[in-house]
Scaffold this motif. Structure first.
Motif, PDB file in Angstrom:
ATOM      1  N   SER A  36       0.825  -1.205   0.000  1.00  0.00           N
ATOM      2  CA  SER A  36       0.000   0.000   0.000  1.00  0.00           C
ATOM      3  C   SER A  36       0.861   1.258   0.000  1.00  0.00           C
ATOM      4  N   HIS A  37       0.970   1.851  -1.155  1.00  0.00           N
ATOM      5  CA  HIS A  37       1.666   3.137  -1.330  1.00  0.00           C
ATOM      6  C   HIS A  37       1.034   3.816  -2.551  1.00  0.00           C
ATOM      7  N   PRO A  38      -0.262   4.130  -2.445  1.00  0.00           N
ATOM      8  CA  PRO A  38      -1.014   4.588  -3.620  1.00  0.00           C
ATOM      9  C   PRO A  38      -0.443   5.827  -4.291  1.00  0.00           C
ATOM     10  N   ALA A  39       0.201   6.694  -3.533  1.00  0.00           N
ATOM     11  CA  ALA A  39       0.737   7.932  -4.110  1.00  0.00           C
ATOM     12  C   ALA A  39       1.796   7.652  -5.165  1.00  0.00           C
ATOM     13  N   LYS A  40       2.456   6.489  -5.082  1.00  0.00           N
ATOM     14  CA  LYS A  40       3.509   6.137  -6.041  1.00  0.00           C
ATOM     15  C   LYS A  40       3.259   4.762  -6.652  1.00  0.00           C
ATOM     16  N   ARG A  41       1.999   4.464  -6.959  1.00  0.00           N
ATOM     17  CA  ARG A  41       1.638   3.194  -7.589  1.00  0.00           C
ATOM     18  C   ARG A  41       2.196   1.995  -6.835  1.00  0.00           C
ATOM     19  N   ASN A  42       2.130   2.099  -5.510  1.00  0.00           N
ATOM     20  CA  ASN A  42       2.570   1.018  -4.625  1.00  0.00           C
ATOM     21  C   ASN A  42       4.050   0.686  -4.759  1.00  0.00           C
ATOM     22  N   ALA A  69      -2.559  -2.444  -3.331  1.00  0.00           N
ATOM     23  CA  ALA A  69      -3.757  -1.653  -3.059  1.00  0.00           C
ATOM     24  C   ALA A  69      -4.294  -1.054  -4.357  1.00  0.00           C
ATOM     25  N   GLY A  70      -5.595  -1.003  -4.474  1.00  0.00           N
ATOM     26  CA  GLY A  70      -6.205  -0.386  -5.648  1.00  0.00           C
ATOM     27  C   GLY A  70      -5.989  -1.190  -6.910  1.00  0.00           C
ATOM     28  N   ASN A  71      -5.685  -0.505  -7.991  1.00  0.00           N
ATOM     29  CA  ASN A  71      -5.594  -1.139  -9.306  1.00  0.00           C
ATOM     30  C   ASN A  71      -4.168  -1.349  -9.798  1.00  0.00           C
ATOM     31  N   THR A  72      -3.214  -1.345  -8.879  1.00  0.00           N
ATOM     32  CA  THR A  72      -1.816  -1.567  -9.246  1.00  0.00           C
ATOM     33  C   THR A  72      -1.188  -2.563  -8.280  1.00  0.00           C
ATOM     34  N   PHE A  73      -0.416  -3.491  -8.812  1.00  0.00           N
ATOM     35  CA  PHE A  73       0.299  -4.436  -7.948  1.00  0.00           C
ATOM     36  C   PHE A  73       1.470  -3.709  -7.280  1.00  0.00           C
ATOM     37  N   CYS A  74       2.469  -3.367  -8.051  1.00  0.00           N
ATOM     38  CA  CYS A  74       3.626  -2.637  -7.519  1.00  0.00           C
ATOM     39  C   CYS A  74       4.442  -2.133  -8.695  1.00  0.00           C
ATOM     40  N   ALA A  75       4.689  -0.819  -8.726  1.00  0.00           N
ATOM     41  CA  ALA A  75       5.421  -0.214  -9.836  1.00  0.00           C
ATOM     42  C   ALA A  75       6.922  -0.228  -9.623  1.00  0.00           C
ATOM     43  N   ARG A 135      -2.812  -6.792 -10.590  1.00  0.00           N
ATOM     44  CA  ARG A 135      -3.554  -5.848 -11.430  1.00  0.00           C
ATOM     45  C   ARG A 135      -2.604  -4.719 -11.832  1.00  0.00           C
ATOM     46  N   GLY A 136      -2.839  -4.146 -12.979  1.00  0.00           N
ATOM     47  CA  GLY A 136      -2.084  -2.956 -13.355  1.00  0.00           C
ATOM     48  C   GLY A 136      -0.595  -3.231 -13.506  1.00  0.00           C
ATOM     49  N   TYR A 137       0.208  -2.313 -12.995  1.00  0.00           N
ATOM     50  CA  TYR A 137       1.655  -2.417 -13.178  1.00  0.00           C
ATOM     51  C   TYR A 137       2.288  -3.395 -12.207  1.00  0.00           C
ATOM     52  N   CYS A 138       3.122  -4.267 -12.749  1.00  0.00           N
ATOM     53  CA  CYS A 138       3.945  -5.200 -11.976  1.00  0.00           C
ATOM     54  C   CYS A 138       5.345  -5.077 -12.567  1.00  0.00           C
ATOM     55  N   VAL A 139       6.067  -4.084 -12.092  1.00  0.00           N
ATOM     56  CA  VAL A 139       7.271  -3.629 -12.781  1.00  0.00           C
ATOM     57  C   VAL A 139       8.444  -3.554 -11.799  1.00  0.00           C
ATOM     58  N   GLY A 140       9.651  -3.820 -12.301  1.00  0.00           N
ATOM     59  CA  GLY A 140      10.857  -3.665 -11.487  1.00  0.00           C
ATOM     60  C   GLY A 140      10.788  -4.514 -10.241  1.00  0.00           C
ATOM     61  N   GLY A 141      10.883  -3.852  -9.072  1.00  0.00           N
ATOM     62  CA  GLY A 141      10.808  -4.573  -7.814  1.00  0.00           C
ATOM     63  C   GLY A 141       9.493  -5.291  -7.621  1.00  0.00           C
ATOM     64  N   ALA A 153      -2.935  -6.135 -17.183  1.00  0.00           N
ATOM     65  CA  ALA A 153      -1.759  -5.934 -16.349  1.00  0.00           C
ATOM     66  C   ALA A 153      -0.509  -5.833 -17.226  1.00  0.00           C
ATOM     67  N   SER A 154       0.501  -5.137 -16.719  1.00  0.00           N
ATOM     68  CA  SER A 154       1.754  -4.948 -17.450  1.00  0.00           C
ATOM     69  C   SER A 154       2.923  -5.401 -16.587  1.00  0.00           C
ATOM     70  N   PHE A 155       3.860  -6.109 -17.207  1.00  0.00           N
ATOM     71  CA  PHE A 155       5.008  -6.663 -16.509  1.00  0.00           C
ATOM     72  C   PHE A 155       6.297  -6.152 -17.133  1.00  0.00           C
ATOM     73  N   GLY A 156       7.273  -5.865 -16.297  1.00  0.00           N
ATOM     74  CA  GLY A 156       8.545  -5.425 -16.823  1.00  0.00           C
ATOM     75  C   GLY A 156       9.643  -5.527 -15.786  1.00  0.00           C
ATOM     76  N   VAL A 157      10.867  -5.729 -16.262  1.00  0.00           N
ATOM     77  CA  VAL A 157      12.056  -5.762 -15.409  1.00  0.00           C
ATOM     78  C   VAL A 157      12.960  -4.655 -15.942  1.00  0.00           C
ATOM     79  N   THR A 158      13.099  -3.570 -15.178  1.00  0.00           N
ATOM     80  CA  THR A 158      13.551  -2.303 -15.768  1.00  0.00           C
ATOM     81  C   THR A 158      14.897  -1.753 -15.306  1.00  0.00           C
TER      82      THR A 158
END
Length: 255
Positions: free
Chosen positions: A19-25, A56-62, A102-108, A125-130
């Motif tokens: 849960s860190h909605p301000a920064k897409r978790n 939290a919400g519509n993003t896994f973790c950015a 859901r949503g972004y599952c990126v990097g960490g 959903a979107s996946f990436g290793v950045t």
């Protein structure tokens, strides 16, 4: 709202929410530090038979909070060490784990999802290793885990390009196990969680070790099976045409 890891336990399922909605978790250093201890607590709880990790919400973790990469150690070595420690703790959790994405599952975020046993994702959903966007060397253990999931060619595609891929390609390459239409992810997670909670933890825990390369523990687990009630209960329940009541727990046996 302060960035945090929230958790609940109900009907044998621990749900951990990034849960860190301000920064897409995005995961802060404090969140990376907190995860191993939280996992230890849940692993030691006999009421917990499996765990779901989600956002939290519509993003896994950015990913990781990029602001933590500033200052001393420009290569982000300290945040990376924390992230790898959290990833290894998640991979070593002794009970089944599912990433609900859901949503972004990126990097960490992708690093954490890959450390779960299974990944169920909602369409879109979107996946990436950045790390290639930041000039960071992706850790060897994380790279090996990614290769074990998707194979060397797809791992190189993701790591070389830092491009995002959608659920179709993620499913095709083995990065995710199921893709659900919008609005059906929670229902499917609940349904599948009920299945896992009803099964033998003895079987699940041993299978998790074996599939993670711990074949040297075969004799150990055969001894555990001889001492446990689960094999007798499973056969008896089958013959009596009823649902088994398995009692073996890693929290009790290994704790």
């Amino acid at each position: 709202m302060e960035p945090q890891l929230e958790h609940t336990v109900a009907d044998g399922v621990a749900t951990v929410v990034i849960s860190h909605p301000a920064k897409r978790n995005a995961m802060t250093a404090g969140m990376w530090r907190a995860l191993p201890g939280l996992l230890d607590t849940l692993a030691a709880d006999p009421a917990v038979r499996m765990m779901v990790l989600t956002g939290a919400g519509n993003t896994f973790c950015a990913g990781a909070d990029i602001s933590t990469l500033r200052g001393p150690g420009a290569a982000g070595e300290e945040p990376q060490r924390l992230a790898v420690g959290a990833e290894e703790a998640l991979a070593g959790f002794p009970k089944p784990t599912i990433a609900a994405v859901r949503g972004y599952c990126v990097g960490g975020g992708c690093q954490l999802a890959a450390a779960c046993d299974l990944r169920f994702a909602e369409e879109g959903a979107s996946f990436g290793v950045t790390p290639a966007k930041l000039g960071i060397v992706y850790p060897a253990p994380s790279t090996a885990r990614l290769v074990s999931l998707v194979g060397p060619a797809t791992a190189k595609y993701l790591l070389f390009s830092a491009e995002l891929i959608g659920t179709d390609r993620a499913l095709r390459t083995g990065l995710v196990d199921e893709v659900l239409p919008p609005g059906q992810l929670d229902r499917r997670i609940a349904e599948f969680s009920r299945v896992l909670v009803s099964r033998s933890q003895l079987t699940q825990t041993a299978a998790k070790e074996f599939t993670d390369g711990r074949g040297d523990r075969d004799a150990y687990w055969r001894a555990r099976a001889r001492a446990a009630d689960d094999p007798v209960e499973g056969v008896t329940a089958f013959l009596e045409r009823r649902e088994p009541r398995f009692t073996w727990s890693p929290a009790v046996t290994e704790g």
